[in-house]
Motif scaffolding. Structure first.
Motif, short mmCIF file in Angstrom:
data_model
loop_
_atom_site.label_atom_id
_atom_site.label_comp_id
_atom_site.label_asym_id
_atom_site.label_seq_id
_atom_site.Cartn_x
_atom_site.Cartn_y
_atom_site.Cartn_z
N ARG A 64 -27.60 61.74 35.17
CA ARG A 64 -27.29 60.31 35.04
C ARG A 64 -25.95 59.99 35.68
O ARG A 64 -25.78 58.91 36.27
N GLU A 174 -29.85 50.60 25.19
CA GLU A 174 -29.77 51.49 26.36
C GLU A 174 -29.39 52.92 25.94
O GLU A 174 -29.86 53.89 26.53
N ARG A 181 -33.91 60.86 26.32
CA ARG A 181 -33.84 61.83 27.42
C ARG A 181 -33.10 63.11 26.99
O ARG A 181 -33.56 64.23 27.25
N GLU A 195 -39.28 52.81 27.22
CA GLU A 195 -38.47 52.79 28.44
C GLU A 195 -38.12 54.21 28.89
O GLU A 195 -38.04 54.48 30.10
N ARG A 198 -41.04 55.33 30.81
CA ARG A 198 -41.07 54.80 32.17
C ARG A 198 -40.01 55.43 33.05
O ARG A 198 -40.29 55.87 34.16
N ARG A 199 -38.77 55.46 32.54
CA ARG A 199 -37.67 55.84 33.41
C ARG A 199 -37.64 57.34 33.71
O ARG A 199 -37.27 57.76 34.79
N TYR A 200 -38.01 58.15 32.73
CA TYR A 200 -37.86 59.59 32.90
C TYR A 200 -39.16 60.38 32.75
O TYR A 200 -39.13 61.61 32.81
N THR B 2 -36.98 61.03 40.53
CA THR B 2 -35.86 61.37 39.66
C THR B 2 -35.74 62.88 39.60
O THR B 2 -36.56 63.61 40.13
N PRO B 8 -40.86 57.46 38.80
CA PRO B 8 -40.82 56.49 37.72
C PRO B 8 -41.54 55.21 38.11
O PRO B 8 -41.53 54.81 39.28
N ARG B 10 -41.95 51.22 38.33
CA ARG B 10 -40.92 50.24 38.67
C ARG B 10 -40.45 49.53 37.40
O ARG B 10 -41.13 49.53 36.39
N ARG B 11 -39.30 48.89 37.50
CA ARG B 11 -38.79 48.13 36.36
C ARG B 11 -38.58 46.70 36.81
O ARG B 11 -37.93 46.45 37.81
#
Lengths: 444, 444
Positions: A64, A174, A181, A195, A198-200, B2, B8, B10-11
């Motif tokens: 990150r 957030e 994670r 989220e 989705r993100r990770y 990532t 990932p 999309r956001r």
């Protein structure tokens, strides 16, 4: 207009440059005037100590940091704010507009253990370009490492049983994503947080809350609705009214092939034992028992003897189980090749650019963390010893082929296996291994 | 790609819809199938208890909830993830695509005090539309209220002296921004966090770190550079080497008109006294003394008798000084006009849609928090009593003319004045006033 009646300056999409303390900009401004801005510097991230009584820390957030570094740029929106609030002068604004970090970063990869004084991350660059990164780097490493360190203890305590992160509601929205994670890195099987999925790509999981039972006219109807939507493999939450009747109803509705029941309140150890007997008596011998509700690593360990198949952990995970920050610092340790360090009090630092390896017995058990100056003669390393740091950024570019999150999960698993057994105890104690600064190593 | 090797989804910019737990979506999916999705519901946010020994809590984050609610929408990017991970079925995806919250929200405004059982926020809508908001609402309120509650104690302890927030580096980078906002709400004069300055117009402040002194060839050169850039009104950090020599050098460089010195380590009480004497002897009688370094409300209170002009507070602020989450819950309390509540254990809730006011003596001192059912006869209110809740959302639209952040700072100041004096003590104890549920109020 925001609620404060203040018209906010615009934000350039995704820039991380203002996750920064005001003083980094004023230092930059002053250093640009007198020329010290260009001095080659080394900043080091380390923790003076572990949280009270902890045996080890787990490095998390490095990736990150690297993502945030790539987005650390001062576009119009950032410069507008700095000008509006007169944070820095016009010359500094121009310098910031051109700013891209062009230095080097080395550090412990995610999933590596750290101990007091471990050089977790080193940033090399001019004073100007490196001093700006202090807050952003520390925010990420301190948060994520705190969560991963707590999570690793919970995974140890769970002793192979499945453990799920579900603490999003107890922390900033957030932070919740980053916590999911960090927990996954530390061995949690999944998270409730979409989220984070989705993100990770972390597996997300969940079935129902008490409100779902309450909105129905009966528990029976609620369970029937859930099974109709999610199948008999689902997990039914049985403690809205009476747990024993809830279990009867669950099996009545789903049959003996029900995936799992969840108990979220009460003395979950006793309740799990009763539930197991009841389920077995009903013929649902394969139905798993999942418990949740204010669990921490100690509560999880205390449930080892109980017929629990999985844990859901919330509050204690996202708050670092008593240690919500890793307390790492970002200190200037070298200027123009000379070691430097603050010298006025107990908060001293060890100057100089450092390297580190971990010494092991031939059996693979870790003995000590050896931290030594890059410029001196390196201490002797045996074939069982293991270097700890990897290059992360070269000339401002993130080094390609970083280890994946899955690689880093493996790394932590292996590292924990190497810790002496006392070091895995949950009780308060000393760090699992000492950090050793070889004699040749000058102080200050 | 990532670092996890996972591509990932999309956001969609700014959507808050996936700051949500997986189970809210599975409950929605099941409720849509059996028709309970449309039942009119009331969800209530409250805290069962205050953090251990605390006397009051401070509501914060309400405006952030309202902003997030306005961005709670499932666009292609969100739906793509939910489809990819098979969180819900196609019919539910279509429902989500059209989703906008269309219900009502009432609650305590920011800066209001709360106590165990205070109905801090109430969400009214169909089960489907209200159940989705649980995680987002709680994440924000639990984080921001935890920080504001700790911050208010620090402001009390500072007793009118200036207090600055500088804890960004000890918490997640986005939490840091919200923490700066919550601290300002609670009376902190400013923050080190630049993004909080941009986003919320909070005054930002800062001058230099030890690294700035260390990058120079001498403390003298460092101070001269800082004064050249920031003027003699700046704050010089004097504890990099020897504090007494640092103060001499500071006045030598800046003159007796120096704004302030900062001491960041050591026994700051003793050091402040010595510094005051030294500064006065040098003729710098107007130079202020700012202290920082691991201060919490107790350390601040202990410094009341010392010649300290301002405090910088970091770690303890952003971690809620031992209580990093407010532990509020979001519970279904009414379905189709009938009160509902979980009934299996100590974690019971009081069902029914509620209102609240605070009873005061004619002198203005608060006596009790009165929480009563909306549908019953309201308890008698005197002219000294004060309603606590305001409309926040009507038919899905945020009510205009919300109180500003500055209004809410005033609100907290006034509310704290009304607290009985024992309630302002920092020591462990009972809530400052009891929460009273009138007799007429049926349980469960």
């Amino acid at each position: 207009m925001t609620s404060s009646g203040h018209a906010p300056a615009r934000r350039s999409a995704g820039s991380s440059a203002l996750f920064t303390d005001h003083y980094e900009l004023t230092m930059l401004s002053a250093a640009l005037r007198d020329g010290t801005a260009d001095r080659p510097c080394v900043f080091e991230v380390f923790a003076r100590r572990l949280p009270d009584g902890r045996r080890y820390g787990v490095v998390a957030g490095v990736d990150r940091v690297l993502d945030a570094l790539a987005n650390f740029r001062f576009d119009d929106a950032e410069l507008e704010m700095l000008a509006r609030d007169e944070v820095v002068d016009g010359e500094t604004l121009e310098w910031l507009r051109r700013y891209r970090f062009s230095g080097d970063v080395d550090g412990y990869p995610e999933g590596e253990l750290y101990f007091p004084g471990s050089p977790v991350l080193t940033v090399r660059g001019t004073f100007a370009e490196a001093v700006l990164l202090e807050t952003l780097v520390l925010s990420i490493l301190n948060h994520d490492s705190a969560i991963a360190s707590a999570a690793a203890r919970m995974v140890s305590a769970a002793n192979g049983r499945r453990i799920i992160e579900m603490g999003s509601r107890r922390t900033h929205e957030e932070s919740a994503v980053a916590a999911a994670r960090a927990a996954h890195l530390a061995g949690f099987a999944g998270t409730s947080n979409l989220e984070a999925g989705r993100r990770y790509g972390i597996p997300t999981t969940g079935t129902s809350a008490h409100s779902f039972t309450l909105v129905h006219d009966s528990e029976h109807e609620a369970f029937a609705a859930q099974v109709a939507a999610l199948g008999t493999g689902t997990t039914l939450l049985v403690d809205t009214y009476d747990i024993s009747r809830g279990i009867d109803t669950a099996i009545e509705v789903a049959g003996t092939g029900l995936g799992a029941i969840r108990i979220d309140s009460g003395d979950v150890g006793v309740l799990a034992r009763q539930a197991r007997e009841q389920l077995d008596a009903l013929g649902a011998t394969g139905t798993r028992i999942v418990v949740s509700g204010d669990l921490d690593e100690h509560a999880i360990a205390a449930l080892r003897a109980e017929p629990v198949d999985g844990y859901g952990v919330g509050t204690s995970l996202v708050t670092g189980s008593g240690a919500p920050t890793a307390s790492m610092v970002y200190k200037l340790v070298e200027v123009d090749g000379r070691p430097v360090a603050k010298r006025s009090s107990h908060k001293e630092s060890r100057g100089g650019h450092k390297e580190a390896f971990r010494r092991h017995k031939p059996t693979g058990t870790a003995i000590e963390e050896v931290v030594y100056p890059v410029d001196g003669p390196p201490p002797k390393q045996g074939e069982d010893d293991r270097p700890l740091r990897i290059p992360l950024v070269r000339d401002g570019e993130v080094v390609p082929d970083r280890p994946s999150l899955e690689d880093n999960r493996q790394r932590l698993r292996h590292a924990l296996v190497s810790v002496p057994w006392e070091g895995l105890k949950l009780s308060h104690g000393e760090p699992a291994i000492p950090t050793v600064f070889p004699d040749s190593y000058g102080h200050g």
